[in-house]
Design a protein around this motif. Structure first.
Motif, PDB file in Angstrom:
ATOM      1  N   ARG A   1       0.816  -1.212   0.000  1.00  0.00           N
ATOM      2  CA  ARG A   1       0.000   0.000   0.000  1.00  0.00           C
ATOM      3  C   ARG A   1       0.850   1.263   0.000  1.00  0.00           C
ATOM      4  NH1 ARG A   1      -4.594  -1.668   4.544  1.00  0.00           N
ATOM      5  NH2 ARG A   1      -5.277  -3.600   3.523  1.00  0.00           N
ATOM      6  N   THR A   2       2.134   1.118  -0.304  1.00  0.00           N
ATOM      7  CA  THR A   2       3.046   2.267  -0.283  1.00  0.00           C
ATOM      8  C   THR A   2       3.797   2.379  -1.605  1.00  0.00           C
ATOM      9  OG1 THR A   2       4.959   1.027   0.569  1.00  0.00           O
ATOM     10  CG2 THR A   2       3.386   1.884   2.193  1.00  0.00           C
ATOM     11  N   ARG A   3       4.200   3.604  -1.928  1.00  0.00           N
ATOM     12  CA  ARG A   3       5.025   3.821  -3.127  1.00  0.00           C
ATOM     13  C   ARG A   3       6.381   3.159  -2.966  1.00  0.00           C
ATOM     14  NH1 ARG A   3       5.765   9.854  -4.708  1.00  0.00           N
ATOM     15  NH2 ARG A   3       6.802   8.831  -6.466  1.00  0.00           N
ATOM     16  N   LEU A   4       6.947   3.248  -1.768  1.00  0.00           N
ATOM     17  CA  LEU A   4       8.264   2.652  -1.546  1.00  0.00           C
ATOM     18  C   LEU A   4       8.213   1.141  -1.738  1.00  0.00           C
ATOM     19  CD1 LEU A   4      11.207   2.794  -0.654  1.00  0.00           C
ATOM     20  CD2 LEU A   4      10.430   2.737   1.730  1.00  0.00           C
ATOM     21  N   GLY A   5       7.182   0.495  -1.203  1.00  0.00           N
ATOM     22  CA  GLY A   5       7.072  -0.949  -1.347  1.00  0.00           C
ATOM     23  C   GLY A   5       7.012  -1.374  -2.799  1.00  0.00           C
ATOM     24  N   TRP A   6       6.196  -0.685  -3.587  1.00  0.00           N
ATOM     25  CA  TRP A   6       6.078  -1.038  -5.007  1.00  0.00           C
ATOM     26  C   TRP A   6       7.350  -0.700  -5.789  1.00  0.00           C
ATOM     27  CZ3 TRP A   6       3.156  -4.314  -7.373  1.00  0.00           C
ATOM     28  CH2 TRP A   6       1.954  -4.692  -6.803  1.00  0.00           C
TER      29      TRP A   6
ATOM     30  N   ARG B   1      16.623   7.800  -2.313  1.00  0.00           N
ATOM     31  CA  ARG B   1      16.810   8.672  -1.154  1.00  0.00           C
ATOM     32  C   ARG B   1      16.411   7.959   0.131  1.00  0.00           C
ATOM     33  NH1 ARG B   1      12.132  10.937   0.750  1.00  0.00           N
ATOM     34  NH2 ARG B   1      10.268  10.781  -0.560  1.00  0.00           N
ATOM     35  N   PRO B   2      17.032   8.298   1.247  1.00  0.00           N
ATOM     36  CA  PRO B   2      16.708   7.644   2.520  1.00  0.00           C
ATOM     37  C   PRO B   2      15.251   7.870   2.923  1.00  0.00           C
ATOM     38  CG  PRO B   2      18.787   8.818   2.679  1.00  0.00           C
ATOM     39  CD  PRO B   2      18.172   9.220   1.376  1.00  0.00           C
ATOM     40  N   ARG B   3      14.548   6.808   3.216  1.00  0.00           N
ATOM     41  CA  ARG B   3      13.177   6.833   3.709  1.00  0.00           C
ATOM     42  C   ARG B   3      12.890   5.462   4.298  1.00  0.00           C
ATOM     43  NH1 ARG B   3      10.351   7.019  -2.229  1.00  0.00           N
ATOM     44  NH2 ARG B   3       8.395   7.060  -1.079  1.00  0.00           N
ATOM     45  N   TYR B   4      11.795   5.321   5.039  1.00  0.00           N
ATOM     46  CA  TYR B   4      11.542   4.083   5.775  1.00  0.00           C
ATOM     47  C   TYR B   4      10.109   3.625   5.567  1.00  0.00           C
ATOM     48  CZ  TYR B   4      15.886   5.475   7.953  1.00  0.00           C
ATOM     49  OH  TYR B   4      17.192   5.853   8.158  1.00  0.00           O
ATOM     50  N   ILE B   5       9.968   2.303   5.416  1.00  0.00           N
ATOM     51  CA  ILE B   5       8.659   1.736   5.142  1.00  0.00           C
ATOM     52  C   ILE B   5       7.696   1.981   6.302  1.00  0.00           C
ATOM     53  CG2 ILE B   5       9.165  -0.572   6.069  1.00  0.00           C
ATOM     54  CD1 ILE B   5       7.235   0.231   2.809  1.00  0.00           C
ATOM     55  N   GLU B   6       8.226   2.031   7.529  1.00  0.00           N
ATOM     56  CA  GLU B   6       7.348   2.263   8.687  1.00  0.00           C
ATOM     57  C   GLU B   6       6.700   3.638   8.645  1.00  0.00           C
ATOM     58  OE1 GLU B   6      10.517  -0.669  10.065  1.00  0.00           O
ATOM     59  OE2 GLU B   6      10.429   1.149   8.841  1.00  0.00           O
ATOM     60  N   ASP B   7       7.351   4.610   7.995  1.00  0.00           N
ATOM     61  CA  ASP B   7       6.825   5.981   7.938  1.00  0.00           C
ATOM     62  C   ASP B   7       5.745   6.161   6.881  1.00  0.00           C
ATOM     63  OD1 ASP B   7       8.711   6.520   9.850  1.00  0.00           O
ATOM     64  OD2 ASP B   7      10.157   7.382   8.448  1.00  0.00           O
TER      65      ASP B   7
ATOM     66  N   GLY C   1       9.709  -4.388  10.083  1.00  0.00           N
ATOM     67  CA  GLY C   1       9.562  -3.746   8.779  1.00  0.00           C
ATOM     68  C   GLY C   1      10.394  -4.410   7.710  1.00  0.00           C
ATOM     69  N   THR C   2      11.586  -4.888   8.107  1.00  0.00           N
ATOM     70  CA  THR C   2      12.469  -5.529   7.128  1.00  0.00           C
ATOM     71  C   THR C   2      11.854  -6.793   6.557  1.00  0.00           C
ATOM     72  OG1 THR C   2      14.399  -4.667   8.288  1.00  0.00           O
ATOM     73  CG2 THR C   2      14.778  -6.456   6.751  1.00  0.00           C
ATOM     74  N   VAL C   3      11.285  -7.643   7.416  1.00  0.00           N
ATOM     75  CA  VAL C   3      10.725  -8.888   6.911  1.00  0.00           C
ATOM     76  C   VAL C   3       9.485  -8.624   6.064  1.00  0.00           C
ATOM     77  CG1 VAL C   3       9.197  -9.473   8.862  1.00  0.00           C
ATOM     78  CG2 VAL C   3      10.263 -11.296   7.537  1.00  0.00           C
ATOM     79  N   ALA C   4       8.684  -7.611   6.432  1.00  0.00           N
ATOM     80  CA  ALA C   4       7.515  -7.277   5.618  1.00  0.00           C
ATOM     81  C   ALA C   4       7.939  -6.756   4.255  1.00  0.00           C
ATOM     82  CB  ALA C   4       6.654  -6.244   6.344  1.00  0.00           C
ATOM     83  N   LEU C   5       8.927  -5.851   4.225  1.00  0.00           N
ATOM     84  CA  LEU C   5       9.403  -5.298   2.958  1.00  0.00           C
ATOM     85  C   LEU C   5      10.111  -6.350   2.126  1.00  0.00           C
ATOM     86  CD1 LEU C   5       9.691  -2.813   1.193  1.00  0.00           C
ATOM     87  CD2 LEU C   5      11.747  -2.197   2.483  1.00  0.00           C
ATOM     88  N   SER C   6      10.910  -7.195   2.775  1.00  0.00           N
ATOM     89  CA  SER C   6      11.612  -8.258   2.066  1.00  0.00           C
ATOM     90  C   SER C   6      10.633  -9.223   1.414  1.00  0.00           C
ATOM     91  CB  SER C   6      12.527  -9.002   3.035  1.00  0.00           C
ATOM     92  OG  SER C   6      13.199 -10.066   2.397  1.00  0.00           O
ATOM     93  N   ALA C   7       9.603  -9.612   2.162  1.00  0.00           N
ATOM     94  CA  ALA C   7       8.627 -10.557   1.618  1.00  0.00           C
ATOM     95  C   ALA C   7       7.881  -9.963   0.440  1.00  0.00           C
ATOM     96  CB  ALA C   7       7.645 -10.968   2.713  1.00  0.00           C
ATOM     97  N   PHE C   8       7.445  -8.718   0.561  1.00  0.00           N
ATOM     98  CA  PHE C   8       6.679  -8.115  -0.537  1.00  0.00           C
ATOM     99  C   PHE C   8       7.554  -7.880  -1.762  1.00  0.00           C
ATOM    100  CE2 PHE C   8       5.102  -4.420  -2.890  1.00  0.00           C
ATOM    101  CZ  PHE C   8       3.853  -4.895  -3.242  1.00  0.00           C
TER     102      PHE C   8
END
Length: 445
Positions: A258-263, A437-443, A381-388
């Protein structure tokens, strides 16, 4: 975040933003492998770094797991003709076997966060490496094409889980050495890939059967179980307590889809994997069509993987030190673009140069693995981002060899396939700009 003073009580924050009671810790306290990921990373940050002995054991375990992550795939690729004849594969079955890794990595990788909520990382890796060992052994013994397919899927299931867990373990145990440790395990992965591809055929010839060339790697998977056994045996009670009391992956509100960073991460991972699978599947044929002998074409392909070993070590360390990843992303794009153009218009005259440039361009793989850890604050957050990113990315990657093959057969040449890879590279670069650029999936929840 700097380590706390000795004996200090540092509040931790759950994924939901609540601050539970503080817990005093001693300097140098080892974070147990069996802790829930969200609790483990907090404990690691509180104490600074793991104790040397425990940290080295975790690192050794990660490197052994990484050595196994592609051996089952590349050993089969080297012996596919022998397996196809030996088990009377149909053309459709042989084609499905070659795309099965990407399908398995996508589907089974997506359920890993659900597994992490119920089992500790150590226990998951034990089960994963056992599945890999048993699957590789059974497929080397069977005389049935269907059983071969099923046992291959079992082996790949173990790899799929480990694919997702390794970036999380880097964040959990080595939060201040993300680039260095990611580089180390990516280099181990590349070495395993290269050795399995290069030695599967000689081992098969030495023992007089393709079964030996596939089955020997079950032993390496069994060895990878050993470093994780003590922590897996200790972790059962810890996991039960963490499951009852902790906010864990999947309940934390972290939804990369549901995030731009994830996609952007998923598209970058998918596009670079697409080109990687296409290169591994078709580069040797391109060089053969350019007039190289089969053995020389194979050596040129092996050169891409071999040159990738030092790149896999250096790329993550470099990425971890840069404020923005744009220079690396554009450098990788430039190298791949020049290589593709060279392969399209002068594949024979500049073959060695194109191989070197391709190897550098494939540094996008260790780069994105590092970025997964850099774009999350916590292990949760790492495991969620890694899995997706990996599960979605491998769906995209599965199209690479298929579409390159269709374009090659349809046009009878390599201009259209290379054009397709250039288009995929453009998509990869666009996604890379978004993750630079630096940013975080949790944000971005």
């Amino acid at each position: 975040m700097p380590p706390s003073p000795a004996g200090a009580s540092v509040p931790t924050t759950t994924a939901g933003g609540r601050s539970p009671a503080t817990t005093p810790t001693a300097p140098g306290e080892l974070t147990p492998v069996g802790l829930d990921p969200a609790d483990a990373v907090a404990a690691t940050v509180r104490s600074g770094t793991p104790r040397t002995t425990g940290g080295l054991l975790v690192l050794a375990g990660m490197l052994l797991v990484a050595l196994n992550l592609r051996a089952a795939v590349t050993s089969l690729g080297a012996l596919l003709d022998e397996v196809r004849v030996g088990l009377a594969f149909s053309g459709a079955m042989a084609g499905f076997i070659t795309t099965l890794p990407a399908i398995a990595f996508a589907g089974l990788g997506a359920v890993t966060p659900w597994l992490v909520r119920r089992l500790s990382p150590a226990r998951l890796l034990v089960f994963g490496m056992l599945a890999l060992a048993v699957g590789q052994l059974l497929r080397a013994l069977t005389g049935s094409a269907v059983v071969f397919l099923l046992t291959s899927a079992l082996a790949l299931a173990g790899i799929a889980v480990a694919n997702i867990l390794l970036p999380m373990l880097v964040k959990q145990h080595f939060p201040h050495r993300t680039g260095l440790v990611t580089g180390a395990y990516t280099m181990a992965l590349t070495v395993g890939t290269t050795v399995a591809a290069a030695s599967a055929v000689p081992v098969a010839h030495a023992f007089g059967s393709w079964r030996a060339g596939l089955g020997v790697w079950a032993g390496l998977a069994a060895v990878a179980v050993l470093p994780w056994l003590p922590a897996a045996l200790r972790s059962r009670a810890t996991t039960r307590r963490a499951t009852r009391g902790a906010t864990t992956t999947g309940r934390s509100g972290i939804r990369p889809g549901r995030t731009r960073l994830g996609w952007a991460m998923a598209i970058y991972f998918g596009a670079q994997s697409l080109s990687g699978y296409a290169i591994m599947g078709w580069l040797a044929q391109l060089f053969r069509d350019a007039g190289f002998r089969p053995q020389d074409a194979g050596l040129l392909l092996a050169g891409v993987t071999a040159l990738g070993v030092p790149i896999a070590l250096l790329m993550p360390a470099l990425a971890g030190r840069l404020g923005t990843l744009r220079p690396l992303i554009f450098a990788l794009t430039a190298a791949s673009s020049l290589a593709y153009l060279g392969l399209a218009f002068a594949p024979r005259d500049g073959a060695v140069l194109w191989v070197v440039l391709l190897a550098f361009g494939q540094g996008a793989f260790p780069l994105i693995l590092t970025t997964i850890g850099l774009r999350a604050r916590t292990a949760d957050g790492t495991v969620a981002l890694s899995a997706f990113a990996q599960s979605t990315g491998y769906v995209i990657a599965a199209l690479g060899p298929l579409l390159v093959g269709i374009l090659y057969e349809t046009t009878g040449g390599w201009t259209a396939p290379v054009g397709f890879l250039l288009a995929a590279l453009a998509v990869q670069t666009g996604a890379g700009v978004l993750i630079a650029r630096p940013r975080y999936i949790e944000d971005e929840r």
